[in-house]
Design a protein around this motif. Structure first.
Motif, short mmCIF file in Angstrom:
data_model
loop_
_atom_site.label_atom_id
_atom_site.label_comp_id
_atom_site.label_asym_id
_atom_site.label_seq_id
_atom_site.Cartn_x
_atom_site.Cartn_y
_atom_site.Cartn_z
N TYR A 150 -14.87 11.20 -12.83
CA TYR A 150 -14.06 12.19 -13.53
C TYR A 150 -14.40 13.54 -12.96
O TYR A 150 -15.57 13.89 -12.83
N HIS A 151 -13.40 14.25 -12.58
CA HIS A 151 -13.64 15.59 -12.08
C HIS A 151 -12.66 16.52 -12.75
O HIS A 151 -11.49 16.17 -12.92
N SER A 152 -13.15 17.67 -13.15
CA SER A 152 -12.21 18.60 -13.76
C SER A 152 -12.37 19.97 -13.14
O SER A 152 -13.47 20.35 -12.75
N VAL A 153 -11.27 20.66 -13.02
CA VAL A 153 -11.30 22.03 -12.54
C VAL A 153 -10.70 22.91 -13.62
O VAL A 153 -9.99 22.44 -14.51
N GLU A 154 -11.01 24.19 -13.50
CA GLU A 154 -10.44 25.13 -14.44
C GLU A 154 -9.04 25.47 -13.94
O GLU A 154 -8.87 26.37 -13.11
N GLY A 155 -8.08 24.74 -14.41
CA GLY A 155 -6.70 25.06 -14.04
C GLY A 155 -6.30 26.38 -14.66
O GLY A 155 -6.98 26.88 -15.55
N ALA A 156 -5.19 26.94 -14.19
CA ALA A 156 -4.77 28.22 -14.76
C ALA A 156 -4.52 28.10 -16.24
O ALA A 156 -4.63 29.05 -16.99
N ASN A 157 -4.21 26.88 -16.67
CA ASN A 157 -3.82 26.67 -18.05
C ASN A 157 -4.92 26.10 -18.90
O ASN A 157 -4.78 25.98 -20.11
N GLY A 158 -6.00 25.69 -18.26
CA GLY A 158 -7.06 25.04 -19.00
C GLY A 158 -7.69 23.96 -18.16
O GLY A 158 -7.39 23.84 -16.97
N GLU A 159 -8.54 23.18 -18.80
CA GLU A 159 -9.26 22.18 -18.03
C GLU A 159 -8.31 21.11 -17.52
O GLU A 159 -7.68 20.40 -18.29
N ARG B 107 -10.18 24.82 -35.06
CA ARG B 107 -8.97 24.02 -34.87
C ARG B 107 -8.70 23.82 -33.38
O ARG B 107 -8.31 22.73 -32.95
N ALA B 108 -8.92 24.89 -32.62
CA ALA B 108 -8.66 24.79 -31.19
C ALA B 108 -9.57 23.73 -30.56
O ALA B 108 -9.12 22.94 -29.73
N LEU B 109 -10.83 23.71 -30.99
CA LEU B 109 -11.74 22.71 -30.42
C LEU B 109 -11.37 21.32 -30.89
O LEU B 109 -11.49 20.35 -30.15
N GLU B 110 -10.91 21.22 -32.14
CA GLU B 110 -10.49 19.91 -32.64
C GLU B 110 -9.32 19.35 -31.84
O GLU B 110 -9.25 18.16 -31.60
N TYR B 111 -8.43 20.26 -31.46
CA TYR B 111 -7.32 19.81 -30.62
C TYR B 111 -7.76 19.62 -29.18
O TYR B 111 -6.96 19.20 -28.35
N SER B 112 -9.01 19.98 -28.88
CA SER B 112 -9.56 19.99 -27.52
C SER B 112 -8.75 20.89 -26.60
O SER B 112 -8.38 20.52 -25.50
N PHE B 113 -8.52 22.10 -27.07
CA PHE B 113 -7.96 23.15 -26.23
C PHE B 113 -8.95 23.46 -25.12
O PHE B 113 -10.14 23.17 -25.24
N ALA B 114 -8.48 24.07 -24.08
CA ALA B 114 -9.37 24.57 -23.04
C ALA B 114 -8.67 25.75 -22.38
O ALA B 114 -7.52 26.06 -22.71
N GLY B 115 -9.36 26.39 -21.49
CA GLY B 115 -8.73 27.45 -20.73
C GLY B 115 -8.47 28.70 -21.54
O GLY B 115 -9.08 28.90 -22.58
N PRO B 116 -7.54 29.52 -21.08
CA PRO B 116 -7.29 30.80 -21.74
C PRO B 116 -6.99 30.66 -23.23
O PRO B 116 -7.39 31.52 -24.01
N ASN B 117 -6.30 29.60 -23.60
CA ASN B 117 -5.93 29.46 -25.00
C ASN B 117 -7.14 29.24 -25.89
O ASN B 117 -7.17 29.66 -27.04
N LEU B 118 -8.15 28.55 -25.36
CA LEU B 118 -9.37 28.35 -26.13
C LEU B 118 -10.21 29.62 -26.12
O LEU B 118 -10.75 30.03 -27.15
N ARG B 119 -10.28 30.24 -24.96
CA ARG B 119 -11.08 31.46 -24.86
C ARG B 119 -10.51 32.56 -25.74
O ARG B 119 -11.26 33.36 -26.30
N ALA B 120 -9.19 32.58 -25.90
CA ALA B 120 -8.58 33.57 -26.79
C ALA B 120 -9.05 33.37 -28.21
O ALA B 120 -9.14 34.32 -28.99
N ASP C 265 -16.32 30.63 -25.39
CA ASP C 265 -16.45 31.03 -23.99
C ASP C 265 -16.66 29.81 -23.09
O ASP C 265 -17.65 29.70 -22.39
N TYR C 266 -15.72 28.90 -23.13
CA TYR C 266 -15.83 27.70 -22.31
C TYR C 266 -14.96 27.85 -21.07
O TYR C 266 -13.76 28.08 -21.17
N ASP C 267 -15.60 27.75 -19.93
CA ASP C 267 -14.87 27.84 -18.67
C ASP C 267 -15.51 26.84 -17.72
O ASP C 267 -16.71 26.89 -17.47
N VAL C 268 -14.72 25.94 -17.20
CA VAL C 268 -15.27 24.88 -16.34
C VAL C 268 -15.93 25.48 -15.11
O VAL C 268 -16.92 24.96 -14.60
N ARG C 269 -15.41 26.60 -14.65
CA ARG C 269 -15.97 27.22 -13.45
C ARG C 269 -17.44 27.60 -13.65
O ARG C 269 -18.20 27.68 -12.70
N VAL C 270 -17.80 27.85 -14.90
CA VAL C 270 -19.16 28.27 -15.18
C VAL C 270 -19.99 27.12 -15.74
O VAL C 270 -21.15 26.94 -15.40
#
Lengths: 403, 342
Positions: A337-346, A222-235, A239-244
């Protein structure tokens, strides 16, 4: 109590039970910012929820279309104001990507330090406020003193604290000064012990654990369907982290762990953030110790302001200074398009340039806007208290929410 | 009953009334100072030296604040609510023995307003009434947060009163009396009931936290969820009454814990000091207050350390943990008493 008018009849079950409607927000102590939730309550159990957004819609993208690039940075401050430097630097990097300017390693490392400090500050706010919403105020006051030190460090770099407008397109306006270094060193030395104290105060507290475990659960699918990112997705266990995944700003040079949860509940979100703070500290330490020599700006004289000394003495520098400040420098045509790993997500920046002095089109990918869509699903069937905890743990920030 | 007796009693009533109010007032100050101490802050320090006049300033401010009664509220009940809360919390202290018996001019004056032979029962009766203040106030303000707070408060109080009452039954079984004066008398020296009935004390303390609506049981007024809970719509001195009632409750329940389980005004070696009767009595009263303050500090310490429960967890704790534990304690006490008898 009158029946909730906005929900109409309960058609699924066909019963004529009368529910209670509760307006949680727009001004409520625990909606940190301005957003409204119309809850349909059966006693204290939430039957349905309808979030309303748009209370502080400020049309950032539209304003940005009328401004030279460097003047968009202050707009990004106002999105997630808990970690404004990440927004600023993300925007700088987007423009640099369009310009295809190579940054010196030193700038990368400086940016990493600032961004990770911002991440720590943001996670501290989120986790301590989760404590406050569950009634434990003391940890909050402890950690806010530490956040204050981070803000003092921002102040040394850019002169501002909350809405930082940190750095420039093409680097930083000045190198890290002596005070910053001293403050950072004390911070690195003293923060871990205080942070662990806060951790001991809250994390294993039985009451707190009962309050957060199993609350506001979301599955990885469900989280991926909503396109969550960041800590909320990792929880939720992804293991998706833009930094990596797509390293930017030399993140590939650092060795760090991505904390991952299993259940996607409030406790996992809290724990992921706690562990990310520890990892961020490691990154900052490594970046600070391994900081290379070099300039704190890139070689792009059309966009990076010349030194004041030169502006006052040579006519070329004065002309460029004037052109840059007036925003009369055209950018190349392009679409990035550029994205960073914000504290809240992508945190993404989608930028189309038609070659003029200002963006042709701009879109920010705001993580909070996405999380908030899932909010009703997360709290359905739970209790009123859980709704508050879920909202805090998702770290929905009103400034970033309204798109 | 002669005239002097009435004067004695009136003086004691007035003094206890004033002391309760004074301590409740300064509990608000202490709460802030304790919180500040725990949170690495300074706390109130503007009004007078060390902010000592802060409670007076607060009181004055309460009186001068605009009084708002929501147009949709039931006006009579809206005003009755805080009054009732204050009234019941002040009434409880009648049966507390504040000290031994003073001897002035050949007359014995016990430092207790009324040594009812059903003192413990009286306390429960009055405490049960206390919930009406909150319930009526929350309902009459015609606010959903207020109503939710009132519902939470009433269900919480009813559930925890059971545990509280049952925990005291085992104490009564040991002491053989319901009179608070006699219970304190029995705890000469170090014969405190907390050693004989530790479980009962634990249950009573937890329930006292719930009865006073203190963290971790402060659900009826938890800010994060219910804005202000039952007093969301209240302003000026009516709000002050609710807050005051909470502190008076805290003071009174500290006094109860001290007198039921910690020997009240008794302390070890009280008789071996060789002091005259009146001095001993006054010293005992002082000791009693020190015990009370220790409990009040404990209340505050807990408040600034722990998070709060969720509504269902609170109910589960009350019905599935506290109540069975109290029942178990009764059976244990009964068994031990029988075993000693035989």
């Amino acid at each position: 109590m009158k029946e909730a008018t906005i929900f109409g009849e309960d058609q699924a079950t066909g019963n004529d039970k009368v529910y209670n409607t509760l307006n949680l927000g727009p001004t409520h102590p625990s909606t940190h910012g301005i957003f409204q939730n119309v809850l349909k309550l059966d006693g204290e159990i939430i039957v349905d929820a309808e979030p309303t957004i748009g209370y502080i819609h400020r049309a950032f993208e539209k304003i940005a279309e009328k401004r030279p690039y460097y003047q968009v940075t202050p707009l990004t401050d106002r999105m997630n104001y808990c970690s404004a430097p990440i927004n600023n630097i993300g925007w700088h990097m987007t423009v640099e990507k369009l310009l295809q300017v190579e940054m010196p390693k030193k700038v990368d490392y400086m940016r990493v330090i600032i961004m990770e400090l911002a991440r720590i500050a943001d996670h501290l706010v989120c986790n301590t406020v989760l404590g406050v919403d569950s009634g434990a105020l003391t940890g909050f006051t402890y950690m806010f003193q530490e956040r204050e030190r981070i803000y003092d460090m921002y102040e040394e770099v850019c002169g501002a604290r909350l809405t930082t407008n940190i750095g420039r397109i093409g680097g930083f306006e000045r190198d890290f000064n002596k005070d910053f270094r001293k403050k950072l060193e004390t911070f690195l030395k003293e923060f871990p012990a205080r942070f662990e104290e806060f951790d001991r105060l809250l994390t294993r507290n039985r009451i707190f654990m009962d309050r957060v475990i199993g609350v506001g659960k979301i599955s990885a699918e469900r989280a991926l369907e909503y396109s969550f990112a960041g800590p909320n997705l990792r929880a939720a266990g992804v293991d998706y982290d833009v930094r990596v995944m797509t390293p930017y700003s030399s993140y590939q040079d650092f060795d760090f762990v991505i904390p991952v949860g299993t259940d996607g509940d409030t406790f996992d979100r809290y724990m992921v953030r706690q562990n990310e703070i520890r990892e961020s500290l490691k990154i900052i330490k490594a970046a600070y110790e391994g900081m290379p020599e070099g300039n704190h700006y890139a070689d792009c004289p059309e966009f990076y302001l010349p030194k004041k000394q030169e502006v006052y003495t040579t006519i070329e520098a004065l002309i460029w200074h004037f052109k840059i400040i007036m925003g009369e420098v055209d950018l190349p045509k392009g679409e990035v398009y550029h994205s960073v790993e914000g504290a809240n997500g992508e945190l993404g920046f989608y930028l189309i340039s038609d070659g003029g002095r200002q963006p042709y089109r701009l879109h920010f990918r705001r993580p909070c806007f996405i999380y908030y869509q899932a909010y009703p699903e997360l709290i359905r069937g739970q209790m009123l208290s859980d709704a508050i905890m879920t909202m805090s743990s998702m770290n929905v920030i009103a400034g970033e929410l309204d798109a | 009953m002669d005239f002097l007796y009435l004067i004695d009693k009136s003086v004691i009533v007035v003094v206890i009334f004033l002391i309760s109010l004074l301590i409740a007032m300064y509990s608000t100050y202490a709460e802030r100072k304790v919180a500040a101490f725990m949170q690495d802050r300074v706390g109130p320090n503007r009004a007078g030296p060390f902010g000592i006049l802060q409670p007076l300033a607060d009181g004055g401010k309460f009186f001068f604040k605009e009084e708002i009664i929501p147009s949709a509220a039931n006006k009579f009940l809206f005003i009755l609510g805080p009054g009732l809360a204050m009234f019941t919390s002040l009434m409880t202290s009648v049966v507390i023995p504040w000290g031994g018996t003073l001897n002035i001019a050949g007359r014995d004056i016990p430092l207790q307003v009324a040594d009812l032979n059903i003192g413990v029962l009286y306390v429960f009766g009055v405490v049960s009434l206390g919930v009406y203040g909150i319930m009526i106030g929350g309902w009459a303000s015609n606010n959903k947060y207020g109503l939710l707070g009132a519902i939470r408060a009433s269900s919480q109080m009813i559930s925890y009163e059971l545990g509280m009452g049952l925990s005291l039954i085992s104490l009564v079984m040991v002491s053989g009396t319901l009179s608070l004066g006699e219970i304190v008398e029995q705890q000469q020296g170090f014969n405190w009931y907390v050693f004989k009935q530790p479980l009962a004390f634990f249950i009573f303390m937890v329930c006292a936290f719930a009865e006073c609506n203190r963290t971790p049981f402060d659900l009826p007024e938890c800010e994060a969820e219910l804005v202000g809970g039952y007093h969301t719509e209240y302003s000026s001195m009516k709000l002050g009454f609710y807050m005051f009632a909470e502190y008076v409750n805290m003071f009174v329940s500290s006094a109860f814990m001290a007198s039921l389980f910690f020997g009240g005004y008794q302390f070890p070696f009280i008789d071996s000091l060789g002091l005259s009767q009146n001095v001993t009595v006054l010293l005992g009263t002082l000791i009693f207050f020190l015990k009370i303050f220790a409990f009040i500090f404990f209340f505050m310490w807990v408040r600034w350390t722990l998070p709060r429960f969720r509504y269902d967890q609170l109910m589960r704790l009350g019905w599935q943990v506290m109540l069975p534990l109290a029942l178990l304690n009764i059976f244990l006490t009964g068994g031990v008493l029988l075993w000693i008898d035989n």
